[in-house]
Design a protein around this motif. Structure first.
Motif, PDB file in Angstrom:
ATOM      1  N   ARG A  26       0.837  -1.202   0.000  1.00  0.00           N
ATOM      2  CA  ARG A  26       0.000   0.000   0.000  1.00  0.00           C
ATOM      3  C   ARG A  26       0.871   1.251   0.000  1.00  0.00           C
ATOM      4  O   ARG A  26       0.608   2.207  -0.712  1.00  0.00           O
ATOM      5  CB  ARG A  26      -0.921   0.006   1.214  1.00  0.00           C
ATOM      6  CG  ARG A  26      -1.964  -1.091   1.128  1.00  0.00           C
ATOM      7  CD  ARG A  26      -2.872  -1.039   2.330  1.00  0.00           C
ATOM      8  NE  ARG A  26      -3.818   0.048   2.234  1.00  0.00           N
ATOM      9  CZ  ARG A  26      -4.110   0.880   3.220  1.00  0.00           C
ATOM     10  NH1 ARG A  26      -3.502   0.758   4.385  1.00  0.00           N
ATOM     11  NH2 ARG A  26      -4.993   1.836   3.055  1.00  0.00           N
ATOM     12  N   GLU A  27       1.911   1.245   0.816  1.00  0.00           N
ATOM     13  CA  GLU A  27       2.724   2.456   0.905  1.00  0.00           C
ATOM     14  C   GLU A  27       3.546   2.658  -0.360  1.00  0.00           C
ATOM     15  O   GLU A  27       3.757   3.774  -0.801  1.00  0.00           O
ATOM     16  CB  GLU A  27       3.583   2.418   2.181  1.00  0.00           C
ATOM     17  CG  GLU A  27       2.676   2.402   3.415  1.00  0.00           C
ATOM     18  CD  GLU A  27       3.387   2.361   4.756  1.00  0.00           C
ATOM     19  OE1 GLU A  27       4.565   2.749   4.818  1.00  0.00           O
ATOM     20  OE2 GLU A  27       2.759   1.936   5.738  1.00  0.00           O
ATOM     21  N   ASN A  30       1.145   3.965  -3.022  1.00  0.00           N
ATOM     22  CA  ASN A  30       0.738   5.342  -2.779  1.00  0.00           C
ATOM     23  C   ASN A  30       1.841   6.361  -3.026  1.00  0.00           C
ATOM     24  O   ASN A  30       1.578   7.555  -3.063  1.00  0.00           O
ATOM     25  CB  ASN A  30       0.224   5.492  -1.336  1.00  0.00           C
ATOM     26  CG  ASN A  30      -1.075   4.730  -1.155  1.00  0.00           C
ATOM     27  OD1 ASN A  30      -1.771   4.461  -2.122  1.00  0.00           O
ATOM     28  ND2 ASN A  30      -1.389   4.376   0.077  1.00  0.00           N
ATOM     29  N   ARG A  39      -3.787  -1.753  -5.178  1.00  0.00           N
ATOM     30  CA  ARG A  39      -4.746  -0.662  -5.070  1.00  0.00           C
ATOM     31  C   ARG A  39      -5.588  -0.838  -3.796  1.00  0.00           C
ATOM     32  O   ARG A  39      -5.937   0.141  -3.139  1.00  0.00           O
ATOM     33  CB  ARG A  39      -5.649  -0.650  -6.302  1.00  0.00           C
ATOM     34  CG  ARG A  39      -6.530   0.599  -6.418  1.00  0.00           C
ATOM     35  CD  ARG A  39      -7.409   0.551  -7.677  1.00  0.00           C
ATOM     36  NE  ARG A  39      -6.636   0.419  -8.893  1.00  0.00           N
ATOM     37  CZ  ARG A  39      -6.109   1.462  -9.565  1.00  0.00           C
ATOM     38  NH1 ARG A  39      -6.284   2.686  -9.125  1.00  0.00           N
ATOM     39  NH2 ARG A  39      -5.412   1.261 -10.667  1.00  0.00           N
ATOM     40  N   GLU A  40      -5.873  -2.076  -3.442  1.00  0.00           N
ATOM     41  CA  GLU A  40      -6.740  -2.336  -2.286  1.00  0.00           C
ATOM     42  C   GLU A  40      -6.251  -3.582  -1.554  1.00  0.00           C
ATOM     43  O   GLU A  40      -5.950  -4.602  -2.187  1.00  0.00           O
ATOM     44  CB  GLU A  40      -8.176  -2.566  -2.764  1.00  0.00           C
ATOM     45  CG  GLU A  40      -9.165  -2.763  -1.619  1.00  0.00           C
ATOM     46  CD  GLU A  40     -10.567  -3.166  -2.118  1.00  0.00           C
ATOM     47  OE1 GLU A  40     -10.712  -3.411  -3.328  1.00  0.00           O
ATOM     48  OE2 GLU A  40     -11.476  -3.253  -1.288  1.00  0.00           O
ATOM     49  N   ASP A  61      -7.291  -1.853   3.961  1.00  0.00           N
ATOM     50  CA  ASP A  61      -8.380  -0.957   3.548  1.00  0.00           C
ATOM     51  C   ASP A  61      -9.729  -1.426   4.054  1.00  0.00           C
ATOM     52  O   ASP A  61     -10.658  -0.638   4.226  1.00  0.00           O
ATOM     53  CB  ASP A  61      -8.440  -0.888   2.012  1.00  0.00           C
ATOM     54  CG  ASP A  61      -7.157  -0.336   1.424  1.00  0.00           C
ATOM     55  OD1 ASP A  61      -6.882   0.859   1.631  1.00  0.00           O
ATOM     56  OD2 ASP A  61      -6.411  -1.105   0.791  1.00  0.00           O
TER      57      ASP A  61
END
Lengths: 315, 315
Positions: A26-27, A30, A39-40, A61
């Motif tokens: 995720r990091e 992003n 993405r999720e 998420d």
């Protein structure tokens, strides 16, 4: 705009291992870098409470509980990858539980410390869909456990071993490789028995030896006196005896055959050293100690480099 | 004006162990504190070159070579204490060499890792003058060796074991105790066999186990592959396999009887664990692992405290 490697990752068991992968992907996604990410990320726990902390920390998420059919179906729908990051003994029941909700295009992988038993459990649980399962093992960890200990860089420059099955499509294996590379790891391939033999040697055996060593002191009649005079060498040698009893119980049983071979071969080497000590064979002792020291020093020098530089199989 | 505990300390073998004591006692003496120290520290080496570096570094005030009768006699004249800080196998020849030059009031001690064999060597070398010899063992060290690695605080809050002989005058024992306390150590007394059993357990056995473990990997047909996947647990467990082969060869032989007992008892514990793994006895494995982890955690908590707080014999 970030370049995501894939859209949806589902992690079953969001502790240190699963949580660190979630944070890494995720990091990285992003940051908008070109290394890819997810993405999720959806976490699945035994109950809703089990994933609450991971949600609070922003590691995932969304979440679903294993015992909630509707939530589990929604979590798994459209998943690119499902990672099992739970104790190896739970592989079969977990796969049996999620199998009815799996898309045909989803690739499943795992993070278990043993592979032959995991493959057997997966074959039994998935049957004809075994091609969707790509066995894996990220060789990384910390003394701390739980999602609070999860780190986004836990896998950076660490080794991940995949044990592809004959039934795996090359694209399925490539998807799992890409995921671990996106987390910063170096990916290698081995057959399951080779993986289990190597890990029995460099990880499982030393844990057994360290546990046995502390147990032997405890069985002595002056254990308290001995502990009182234990020093720095003792501290390092026994650090792994502070590991989780449940986890190591399961690993010993899951990797029994490979581990027994290592214990037997170790016992033979120790017996030979015992004979050299008993007979006062100074030359034999010095030869073994000199070889061991040189090999340990050589390993230390190479340890800073990724394993791919050391000539072992990698991909 | 500094309060010196004694005037003249002679150190035979000015490496890490001897050099650290020299630095501790000279620097403490020179600070003018009330912890005491030595007014003069003389180093004795095999040759003049052997002590040259210690002189350059200012670790000792003067030096003498073992092969120079006149210099050795001058060094030993009026010595309050002589410390042997050389490999244990050299105890007898060293004592035989210095005995003719010893004042009757000089107390000799040593820093050897084993004691029963050192006592036997001292009795043989000193004969009727055995009362001048107070066997000792400072339990301290570093991975680095040589006088360059010597530290003035190496013994601060570390344990020193003395093994007084029936022939020792209480004042002789007290003088050695005072010396180690002046260097910051906590002093304990044990009988030589007890010392040798405790050290065989907490120091000598783990070294043998670690050397044997690396040797076992080296004997495998895929040693390079195994080393390539060794990780953090391996690093800590094998750190002591980087120790000096010559020193550990000598210790294994010097402490043979106690070490063989520990190896045999360890082998029995390992065999019991092997059986539990083979039969899949999860409860037995978990019981041993849980006990070991608790004992290791308890030790870690106590390790910050001096051993005197743990209820073992001390003085």
């Amino acid at each position: 705009m970030a370049a995501f490697s894939f859209d949806k990752l589902v992690i079953v068991g969001v502790g240190l291992i699963g949580g660190s992968l979630a944070r890494a992907l995720r990091e990285r996604g992003n940051t908008g870098g070109d290394t890819g990410g997810a993405r999720e990320v959806v976490g699945v726990g035994r109950t809703a409470a089990a994933t609450a902390r991971a949600c609070e920390l922003g590691v995932i998420d969304g979440a679903a509980a294993l015992d909630d059919d509707r939530a589990l179906a929604a979590a798994l729908a459209g998943a690119d990858i499902v990672l099992l990051a739970a104790p190896v003994a739970q592989t079969r029941p977990l796969l049996e539980r999620i199998a009815p909700f799996l898309d045909a295009a989803t690739v499943i992988t795992d993070a278990g410390s043993t592979k032959a038993d995991v493959v057997a459990a997966a074959r039994s649980a998935l049957g004809a869909r075994i091609g969707q399962f790509v066995p894996g093992h990220p060789i990384a960890g910390r003394e701390a456990s739980g999602v609070e200990a999860a780190l986004p860089d836990l896998y950076v420059d660490r080794n991940v071993v995949l044990c592809p099955l004959p039934e795996n499509a090359p694209a399925a294996v490539a998807r799992i490789e890409d995921m671990w590379r996106a987390a910063g790891a170096t990916v290698h391939e081995m057959a399951p028995p080779q993986h289990d033999r190597v890990l029995a040697s460099v990880s499982h055996l030393p844990h057994v030896l360290a546990f046995a060593y502390v147990e032997q002191i405890l069985q002595s009649r002056d254990a308290a006196l001995r502990f009182a005079f234990a020093s720095g060498g003792f501290r390092d040698f026994t650090r792994i005896a502070a590991s989780s009893p449940e986890m190591w119980r399961d690993i010993c049983i899951a990797n029994r055959d490979a581990l027994l071979e290592e214990i037997d071969s170790y016992t033979a080497v120790l017996a030979a050293l015992r004979t050299a000590i008993e007979t006062g064979d100074a030359a034999a002792l010095e030869a073994v100690f000199t070889r061991s020291r040189a090999a340990r020093a050589d390993w230390q020098l190479r340890a800073a480099q990724p394993a791919a530089a050391n000539g072992e199989p990698s991909k």
